[in-house]
Enzyme design. Structure first.
Site, PDB file in Angstrom:
ATOM      1  CG  HIS A  72      -2.068  -0.932   1.130  1.00 52.30           C
ATOM      2  ND1 HIS A  72      -3.136  -0.890   1.990  1.00 52.30           N
ATOM      3  CD2 HIS A  72      -2.320  -1.935   0.264  1.00 52.30           C
ATOM      4  CE1 HIS A  72      -4.015  -1.834   1.652  1.00 52.30           C
ATOM      5  NE2 HIS A  72      -3.532  -2.482   0.608  1.00 52.30           N
ATOM      6  CE1 TYR A 200      -5.237   3.488   9.252  1.00 56.69           C
ATOM      7  CE2 TYR A 200      -5.862   3.198  11.548  1.00 56.69           C
ATOM      8  CZ  TYR A 200      -5.070   2.868  10.471  1.00 56.69           C
ATOM      9  OH  TYR A 200      -4.084   1.913  10.612  1.00 56.69           O
ATOM     10  N   PRO A 292      -4.116  -0.398  18.844  1.00 57.11           N
ATOM     11  CG  PRO A 292      -6.014  -1.605  18.290  1.00 57.11           C
ATOM     12  CD  PRO A 292      -5.302  -0.982  19.434  1.00 57.11           C
ATOM     13  CE  LYS A 296       3.672   2.913  13.536  1.00 54.97           C
ATOM     14  NZ  LYS A 296       4.269   2.611  12.236  1.00 54.97           N
ATOM     15  CE1 TYR A 384      -0.226   2.586   7.855  1.00 58.03           C
ATOM     16  CE2 TYR A 384      -1.331   3.555   9.754  1.00 58.03           C
ATOM     17  CZ  TYR A 384      -1.261   2.587   8.767  1.00 58.03           C
ATOM     18  OH  TYR A 384      -2.223   1.603   8.701  1.00 58.03           O
TER      19      TYR A 384
HETATM   20  C1  PHB Z   1      -6.126  -4.874  10.848  1.00 61.86           C
HETATM   21  O1  PHB Z   1      -6.115  -5.116   9.619  1.00 61.86           O
HETATM   22  O2  PHB Z   1      -6.523  -5.718  11.686  1.00 61.86           O
HETATM   23  C2  PHB Z   1      -5.628  -3.538  11.336  1.00 61.86           C
HETATM   24  C3  PHB Z   1      -5.080  -2.653  10.423  1.00 61.86           C
HETATM   25  C4  PHB Z   1      -4.619  -1.418  10.862  1.00 61.86           C
HETATM   26  C5  PHB Z   1      -4.721  -1.085  12.207  1.00 61.86           C
HETATM   27  C6  PHB Z   1      -5.268  -1.987  13.126  1.00 61.86           C
HETATM   28  C7  PHB Z   1      -5.732  -3.216  12.687  1.00 61.86           C
HETATM   29  O3  PHB Z   1      -4.283   0.129  12.636  1.00 61.86           O
END
Ligand code: PHB
Ligand code: APR
Length: 389
Positions: A72, A200, A292, A296, A384
């Site tokens: 990505h 997000y 999460p 990280k 990130y």
């Molecule tokens: C996930 O795909 O489970 C996932 C992706 C990004 C995050 C947290 C969980 O920040």
């Protein structure tokens, strides 16, 4: 039984450390309290920083990752319906790779099995001894029989609830913690993702995240109160709530289906200091926990064990203790920067039950700043995609 490095825990941290050490000719034994199937059954995030991908390549387990992982170039933030994409490749020339933690663990397990290195699954009553001297030992019970493993070093890779950190005298360690007043309700569904990259979303009803495992399997989350029970969430209720938080064309594009996994995870920030006690080292979730939001957790586990492996290889190759003496300070510097970023993303994207109108305006100002400033966007991109290991 004797080995050079006893590793407690067969999660990503323990298995990656084992791979890096075995590849350097340093014998290890991994002790895991659960079965291999149980470990593989855990559903965990899988956004890999470029540094983690490079470390997995160095460990010799990158083949499937490069074949099946999704590279990505960016990620989208959606704030009350206003959308902004951070183009990592354009901003700082780096990317992330989406590849489930379960698959990382599977690749590491298979590599360890093929190498013939010793892994003891369903090891019960693991206890650590003598790590404040130069003859540490690990005791455990397997099939009702007590065993003792002598070693040079012990790596506590046994997660937040493990025995390694718990084996330390209270005065030997300081902990820092922030427990968030909400959790994430997540589902796994065999439907195409709603978008090509992660989204997000901040909404007055709460945070939402659109992620994926492949082009045909998606992972979605909605923020729920900390005391929420998953039994109260039918699939239909989840999809309705997710649509309300995404809004607009994203909600219209959402392809729903029956969940194949549904669970609620609490959110906390946690760091233990220091991370070395004589011949015992802590790494991964045994040393720290991040919410999460910044993806990280796995990446910090990787950077911890990358540094620990370097230190132990230096010790055995040069009889130098410089690396092991510097391990804790080195990894804590990176850990705290990842903790900061994860806390910051969590703070601007979630709704806080006890917040006030000023705080809500500050959240909006944060979003407006990062979407309007190239300098701020580059900071988001470098954090990130991962600060240097
Ligand atoms: C996930 O795909 O489970 C996932 C992706 C990004 C995050 C947290 C969980 O920040
Ligand atoms: N004895 C032996 N093994 C133990 C013990 C014990 N007393 N306690 C825990 N374990 C095992 C657990 O069963 C688990 O398999 O240690 C392993 C720790 O693995 P993780 O919890 O996955 O931690 P880590 O390897 O550091 O990986 C961090 O996992 O939790 C996610 O978000 C986190 O992605 C991050 C990653």
């Amino acid at each position: 039984m004797r080995t050079k490095v006893a590793i407690i825990g067969a999660g990503p941290a323990g298995l990656l450390l084992g791979r890096l050490l075995e590849n350097a000719g340093i014998e290890t034994v991994v002790l895991e309290r659960r079965s291999a199937d149980y470990v593989l059954g855990r559903i965990r995030a899988g956004v890999l920083e470029q540094g983690t991908v490079e470390l997995l390549d160095k460990a010799g387990v990158g083949e499937r990752l490069h074949a099946d992982g999704l590279v990505h170039d960016g990620v989208e933030f959606c704030f009350d319906g206003d959308r902004h994409r951070f183009d990592f490749r354009a901003l700082i020339g780096r990317t992330v790779t989406v590849y489930g933690q379960t698959e990382v663990t599977r690749d590491l397990m298979q590599a360890r099995e093929f190498s013939g290195a010793t892994t003891i699954y369903e090891a019960e009553n693991v206890s650590l001894h003598g790590f404040d001297g130069d003859q540490p030992r690990v005791r455990y019970v397997k099939d009702g029989i007590e065993h003792e493993l002598s070693c040079d070093f012990i790596a506590g890779c046994d997660g937040y609830h493990g025995v390694a950190r718990a084996s330390l005298p209270e005065e030997a360690i300081r902990t820092f913690e922030r427990v968030y007043p909400f959790g994430w309700l997540g589902i796994l569904v065999d439907r195409p993702p709603v978008a090509d990259e992660l989204i997000y979303a901040h909404h007055e009803r709460g945070f939402a995240l659109c992620s994926m495992r492949s082009h045909t399997r998606s992972r979605y989350y909605v923020q729920v109160p900390a005391d929420e029970k998953v039994e109260g969430w039918s699939d239909d209720r989840f999809w309705d709530e997710l649509r309300r938080r995404l809004g607009g064309e994203t909600a219209e594009r959402l392809v729903t289906g029956p969940s194949i996994e549904k669970s609620i995870a609490p959110l906390r920030s946690f760091v233990a200091e220091p991370l070395r006690f004589g011949r015992l080292f802590l790494a991964g979730d045994a040393a720290h926990i991040v919410p999460p939001t910044g993806a990280k957790g796995l990446n910090l586990a990787a950077s911890d064990v990358g540094a620990l492996a370097e230190a132990l290889v230096e010790f055995y190759a040069e009889r130098s203790t410089a690396g092991i003496d510097g391990y804790s300070a080195r990894v804590l510097s990176r850990i705290w920067k990842a903790e900061r970023f994860s806390w910051w993303m969590t703070s601007i994207l979630h709704t806080f039950p006890d917040t006030d109108s000023f705080s809500r305006r500050i959240q909006r100002a944060e979003f407006d700043y990062i979407r309007g400033s190239r300098a701020a966007a580059r900071s988001i991109a470098e954090n990130y995609t991962g600060l240097p290991f």
